[in-house]
Enzyme design. Structure first.
Site, mmCIF file in Angstrom:
data_model
loop_
_atom_site.group_PDB
_atom_site.id
_atom_site.type_symbol
_atom_site.label_atom_id
_atom_site.label_comp_id
_atom_site.label_asym_id
_atom_site.label_seq_id
_atom_site.Cartn_x
_atom_site.Cartn_y
_atom_site.Cartn_z
ATOM 1 N N TYR A 33 -68.869 -2.958 -33.217
ATOM 2 C CA TYR A 33 -69.637 -1.796 -32.790
ATOM 3 C C TYR A 33 -69.217 -1.391 -31.384
ATOM 4 O O TYR A 33 -68.498 -2.130 -30.688
ATOM 5 C CB TYR A 33 -71.143 -2.073 -32.863
ATOM 6 C CG TYR A 33 -71.669 -2.989 -31.776
ATOM 7 C CD1 TYR A 33 -71.386 -4.342 -31.783
ATOM 8 C CD2 TYR A 33 -72.438 -2.481 -30.719
ATOM 9 C CE1 TYR A 33 -71.857 -5.180 -30.774
ATOM 10 C CE2 TYR A 33 -72.919 -3.310 -29.719
ATOM 11 C CZ TYR A 33 -72.618 -4.654 -29.752
ATOM 12 O OH TYR A 33 -73.075 -5.475 -28.748
ATOM 13 N N LYS A 149 -66.115 -7.292 -29.985
ATOM 14 C CA LYS A 149 -67.484 -6.766 -29.964
ATOM 15 C C LYS A 149 -68.025 -6.707 -31.399
ATOM 16 O O LYS A 149 -68.129 -5.632 -31.998
ATOM 17 C CB LYS A 149 -67.496 -5.395 -29.284
ATOM 18 C CG LYS A 149 -68.868 -4.958 -28.805
ATOM 19 C CD LYS A 149 -68.731 -3.797 -27.847
ATOM 20 C CE LYS A 149 -70.045 -3.130 -27.525
ATOM 21 N NZ LYS A 149 -71.068 -3.995 -26.951
ATOM 22 N N LEU A 206 -67.298 -10.675 -23.132
ATOM 23 C CA LEU A 206 -66.875 -9.365 -23.607
ATOM 24 C C LEU A 206 -66.313 -8.617 -22.396
ATOM 25 O O LEU A 206 -66.976 -8.551 -21.357
ATOM 26 C CB LEU A 206 -68.061 -8.592 -24.195
ATOM 27 C CG LEU A 206 -67.652 -7.225 -24.725
ATOM 28 C CD1 LEU A 206 -66.885 -7.348 -26.036
ATOM 29 C CD2 LEU A 206 -68.861 -6.327 -24.915
HETATM 30 N N1 PMP Z 1 -71.311 -8.332 -22.510
HETATM 31 C C1 PMP Z 1 -72.017 -8.207 -23.658
HETATM 32 C C2 PMP Z 1 -72.329 -9.445 -24.433
HETATM 33 C C3 PMP Z 1 -72.440 -6.948 -24.100
HETATM 34 O O1 PMP Z 1 -73.128 -6.821 -25.247
HETATM 35 C C4 PMP Z 1 -72.158 -5.808 -23.299
HETATM 36 C C5 PMP Z 1 -72.673 -4.455 -23.690
HETATM 37 N N2 PMP Z 1 -72.026 -3.935 -24.775
HETATM 38 C C6 PMP Z 1 -71.413 -5.989 -22.117
HETATM 39 C C7 PMP Z 1 -71.011 -7.262 -21.760
HETATM 40 C C8 PMP Z 1 -71.061 -4.819 -21.242
HETATM 41 O O2 PMP Z 1 -70.079 -4.019 -21.846
HETATM 42 P P1 PMP Z 1 -69.965 -2.464 -21.501
HETATM 43 O O3 PMP Z 1 -69.847 -2.348 -20.040
HETATM 44 O O4 PMP Z 1 -68.734 -2.025 -22.200
HETATM 45 O O5 PMP Z 1 -71.201 -1.822 -22.039
#
Ligand code: PMP
Length: 284
Positions: A33, A149, A206
């Site tokens: 996602y 993700k 992530l």
């Molecule tokens: N880590 C995790 C586990 C997340 O779910 C998210 C949010 N999607 C992030 C980090 C931050 O990612 P982003 O800045 O791309 O939203």
């Protein structure tokens, strides 16, 4: 006005939108996602989110449901049909529908694509940032490829629930004493020299798109960025802590496990970075 979702080629009222019971996302969490925000009609960091989406698909050997330019058209249409100026757009791709069997389904099985949008409250985010948030620590019990993700978010959901029960807004995930990231955001501290520190981009976090943009912003502001692991103890003793995500931007942390961080209010480095992130994201 009913919310409209895009589901496998059709725009449908969200309350009657459905996926098949043998969708592999439902049975195996075999899906990925992305979440991005639209502010005043403009997508923030969209290219980064689409690039990460392609990477997630590639790492799972999953076919893209459509090319990225077509996807942008559908995303815009979902936002338009929901008449949103400020929106949080959610996109999910799964390996599609097949009789339940762990092995991948036959080549040619159509991936499933769902896109939804809901109102994003930009002012509420600023109000929250002006106070800062409390977080608690939780064990990081996730699998070894959280750089992808995927929709397999049960450990994240458990950590977030524990945080909410403790009256906190987020959970810092800790593995072997090290803070990897948060349940739905990346974790940062400010060290004694004023440099900002975050876990390196490995399979254990992530790679946040906001993290990436925040690094670019810090460089513009001549704030030193250090990508290295830091411990929970170090975080608790840090002058400042904050988190980043597409929906939180840069969010100051004012307590960890009930212990005050710095002066117990949002720190100057986090607030500067938040303003710089917003200005940069708005420029596109
Ligand atoms: N880590 C995790 C586990 C997340 O779910 C998210 C949010 N999607 C992030 C980090 C931050 O990612 P982003 O800045 O791309 O939203």
């Amino acid at each position: 006005m009913p919310r409209i979702a895009y589901v496998n080629g059709r725009y449908v009222p969200q309350r009657s939108a459905m996926v098949h019971i043998e969708d592999r996302g439902y049975q195996f969490a075999d899906g990925i996602y992305e979440v991005c925000v639209v502010v005043n009609g403009d997508y923030w960091d969209m290219e980064g989110h689409l690039a990460r989406m392609q990477r997630s698909l590639g790492e799972l050997q999953m076919a893209a449901p459509m090319d990225m330019s077509a996807l942008k058209v559908v995303m815009a249409e979902v936002v338009r049909r929901n008449r949103l100026k400020n929106a949080l757009v959610y996109m999910q791709v799964t390996r599609g529908v097949a009789p339940r069997n762990h092995q991948f389904p036959a080549a040619g099985t159509e991936p499933s694509l769902v896109i939804t949008a809901r109102r994003f409250d930009f002012n509420a985010s600023d109000a929250k940032a002006s106070k800062g948030i409390a977080v608690i620590s939780q064990p990081d019990i996730r699998w070894g490829r959280v750089d992808i993700k995927t929709v397999g978010l049960l450990p994240n959901a458990l950590a977030k629930e524990a945080a909410a029960k403790a009256g906190a807004a987020e959970a810092l995930l800790v593995r072997d004493g090290v803070v990897t990231e948060c349940s739905a955001s990346n974790a940062w501290i400010v060290d004694k020299t004023g440099a900002i520190v975050t876990h390196p981009k490995t399979n254990q976090i992530l790679g946040g798109i906001t993290r990436q943009t925040a690094i670019a912003c810090a460089e513009e502001l001549q704030i030193k960025v250090i990508e290295r692991p830091f411990t929970l103890e170090e975080a608790k003793a840090a002058p400042e802590a904050f988190l980043t995500s597409a929906t939180s931007f840069v969010m100051p942390i004012v307590s960890i496990d009930g212990a005050r961080i710095g002066a117990g209010k949002p720190g100057p480095v986090a607030l500067r970075l938040r303003e710089a992130y917003k200005a940069r994201a708005a420029r596109g």
